[in-house]
Design a protein around this motif. Structure first.
Motif, PDB file in Angstrom:
ATOM      1  N   ASP A  41       0.801  -1.221   0.000  1.00 16.93           N
ATOM      2  CA  ASP A  41       0.000   0.000   0.000  1.00 16.93           C
ATOM      3  C   ASP A  41       0.836   1.274   0.000  1.00 16.93           C
ATOM      4  OD1 ASP A  41      -2.350  -1.488   0.060  1.00 16.93           O
ATOM      5  OD2 ASP A  41      -2.368  -1.594   2.247  1.00 16.93           O
ATOM      6  N   TRP A  42       2.147   1.135   0.021  1.00 16.81           N
ATOM      7  CA  TRP A  42       3.000   2.314   0.042  1.00 16.81           C
ATOM      8  C   TRP A  42       3.077   2.938  -1.350  1.00 16.81           C
ATOM      9  CZ3 TRP A  42       7.845   0.622   3.369  1.00 16.81           C
ATOM     10  CH2 TRP A  42       7.408   0.320   4.656  1.00 16.81           C
ATOM     11  N   PRO A  43       3.167   4.259  -1.442  1.00 13.70           N
ATOM     12  CA  PRO A  43       3.222   4.896  -2.762  1.00 13.70           C
ATOM     13  C   PRO A  43       4.521   4.620  -3.509  1.00 13.70           C
ATOM     14  CG  PRO A  43       3.525   6.519  -1.017  1.00 13.70           C
ATOM     15  CD  PRO A  43       3.114   5.244  -0.347  1.00 13.70           C
ATOM     16  N   GLN A  44       5.604   4.324  -2.760  1.00  9.64           N
ATOM     17  CA  GLN A  44       6.888   4.024  -3.374  1.00  9.64           C
ATOM     18  C   GLN A  44       7.415   2.708  -2.805  1.00  9.64           C
ATOM     19  OE1 GLN A  44       8.251   5.829  -5.770  1.00  9.64           O
ATOM     20  NE2 GLN A  44       6.712   7.464  -5.693  1.00  9.64           N
ATOM     21  N   PRO A  45       8.239   1.998  -3.574  1.00 11.02           N
ATOM     22  CA  PRO A  45       8.858   0.788  -3.019  1.00 11.02           C
ATOM     23  C   PRO A  45       9.658   1.137  -1.763  1.00 11.02           C
ATOM     24  CG  PRO A  45       9.214   0.930  -5.384  1.00 11.02           C
ATOM     25  CD  PRO A  45       8.646   2.252  -4.967  1.00 11.02           C
ATOM     26  N   PRO A  46       9.756   0.215  -0.826  1.00 13.47           N
ATOM     27  CA  PRO A  46      10.499   0.508   0.407  1.00 13.47           C
ATOM     28  C   PRO A  46      11.967   0.761   0.135  1.00 13.47           C
ATOM     29  CG  PRO A  46       9.973  -1.825   0.267  1.00 13.47           C
ATOM     30  CD  PRO A  46       9.217  -1.149  -0.837  1.00 13.47           C
ATOM     31  N   THR A  47      12.543   1.657   0.909  1.00  9.46           N
ATOM     32  CA  THR A  47      13.982   1.864   0.859  1.00  9.46           C
ATOM     33  C   THR A  47      14.674   0.676   1.517  1.00  9.46           C
ATOM     34  OG1 THR A  47      14.041   2.990   3.000  1.00  9.46           O
ATOM     35  CG2 THR A  47      13.639   4.359   1.042  1.00  9.46           C
ATOM     36  N   ALA A  48      15.995   0.623   1.403  1.00  6.38           N
ATOM     37  CA  ALA A  48      16.733  -0.459   2.050  1.00  6.38           C
ATOM     38  C   ALA A  48      16.500  -0.441   3.557  1.00  6.38           C
ATOM     39  CB  ALA A  48      18.220  -0.331   1.737  1.00  6.38           C
ATOM     40  N   GLU A  49      16.455   0.754   4.150  1.00  4.67           N
ATOM     41  CA  GLU A  49      16.233   0.866   5.592  1.00  4.67           C
ATOM     42  C   GLU A  49      14.838   0.373   5.967  1.00  4.67           C
ATOM     43  OE1 GLU A  49      17.433   3.212   3.673  1.00  4.67           O
ATOM     44  OE2 GLU A  49      19.452   3.635   4.454  1.00  4.67           O
ATOM     45  N   GLU A  50      13.847   0.750   5.181  1.00  5.76           N
ATOM     46  CA  GLU A  50      12.478   0.305   5.452  1.00  5.76           C
ATOM     47  C   GLU A  50      12.346  -1.199   5.270  1.00  5.76           C
ATOM     48  OE1 GLU A  50      10.151   4.416   4.107  1.00  5.76           O
ATOM     49  OE2 GLU A  50      10.624   2.846   2.636  1.00  5.76           O
ATOM     50  N   ALA A  51      12.974  -1.721   4.238  1.00  3.70           N
ATOM     51  CA  ALA A  51      12.921  -3.157   4.004  1.00  3.70           C
ATOM     52  C   ALA A  51      13.596  -3.915   5.140  1.00  3.70           C
ATOM     53  CB  ALA A  51      13.585  -3.499   2.676  1.00  3.70           C
TER      54      ALA A  51
END
Length: 225
Positions: A41-51
């Motif tokens: 549901d995020w507007p952008q793919p997750p960053t490395a930190e978010e992943a």
């Protein structure tokens, strides 16, 4: 006379590897399912930190075929320095560190973005009796691996796939002619990475190997000018 247990026959090593494998079998499918559902549901793919945060409880170990291959490479190459991008719980680090111990020396420097995972990997290495051969650096790999104590003989890339090429480019000045690069999870590798190591003139001889989910196996042909 009883032989001293080595590498993959050492029960301290195999016990920890088996524990990581069981953790992955029981936890990883649910963890990854929740991670994908959250990020969908995020507007952008997750960053490395978010992943890294989403997958903090996922062990994500290398396939045993790839781990055994790493052990074989380290034993035969006898590297002074191995570098790893994406340590997670430290399964691949254990395979390499066991081989370094059996060689009688050498060091692996791993990098892990998530502090909790880095701590678990250090604990696993200590329990296996291999912590003297390994260093886990916590933080963004391009920063953590920018300064190394010497030339790199062997690289394992097994972290966030979009960072394979940026991390490799950070490491390239430390590669020598004859250095090896093992890039795990072949089906997931970005085209820009595979193009880089497969394109003539970029200084590599590279091929696919059917180990685990597939790996890209690359030989550095020349020292970086």
């Amino acid at each position: 006379m009883t032989a001293t247990p080595t590498g993959l026959d050492d029960t301290r090593v195999t016990t920890v590897l088996d524990e990581i494998a069981r953790t992955a079998e029981h936890n990883d499918p649910d963890v990854m399912k929740r991670a994908y559902a959250t990020a969908a549901d995020w507007p952008q793919p997750p960053t490395a930190e978010e992943a890294a945060d989403l997958c903090a409880q996922a062990a994500l170990p290398v396939h045993p075929e790839v781990g055994t291959f790493l052990y074989q490479l380290v034993r035969s190459l006898r590297p002074a320095l191995v570098v790893e991008f994406g340590t997670s719980f430290g399964a691949s680090t254990l395979y390499a560190a066991a081989a370094l111990r059996d060689n009688g020396g050498g060091r692996i420097i791993g990098s892990e973005l998530h502090p909790g995972k880095a701590d678990r990997a250090r604990g696993h290495l200590e329990r296996a009796g291999l912590d003297a051969y390994a260093e886990i650096r916590t933080g963004e790999a391009r920063e953590q691996l920018a300064t190394l104590p010497g030339p790199v003989d062997l690289v394992l890339l097994d972290g966030w796939k979009e960072l394979y090429l940026p991390v490799l480019k950070v490491l390239e000045p430390a590669l020598r002619a004859g250095s090896l690069v093992v890039s795990d999870n072949l089906p997931m590798l970005p085209p820009e990475f595979t193009d880089h190591v497969r394109t003539a003139g970029n200084g590599y001889l590279s091929q696919q190997l059917p180990l685990g989910d597939g790996i890209e196996f690359s030989l550095r042909l020349q020292d970086t000018a």
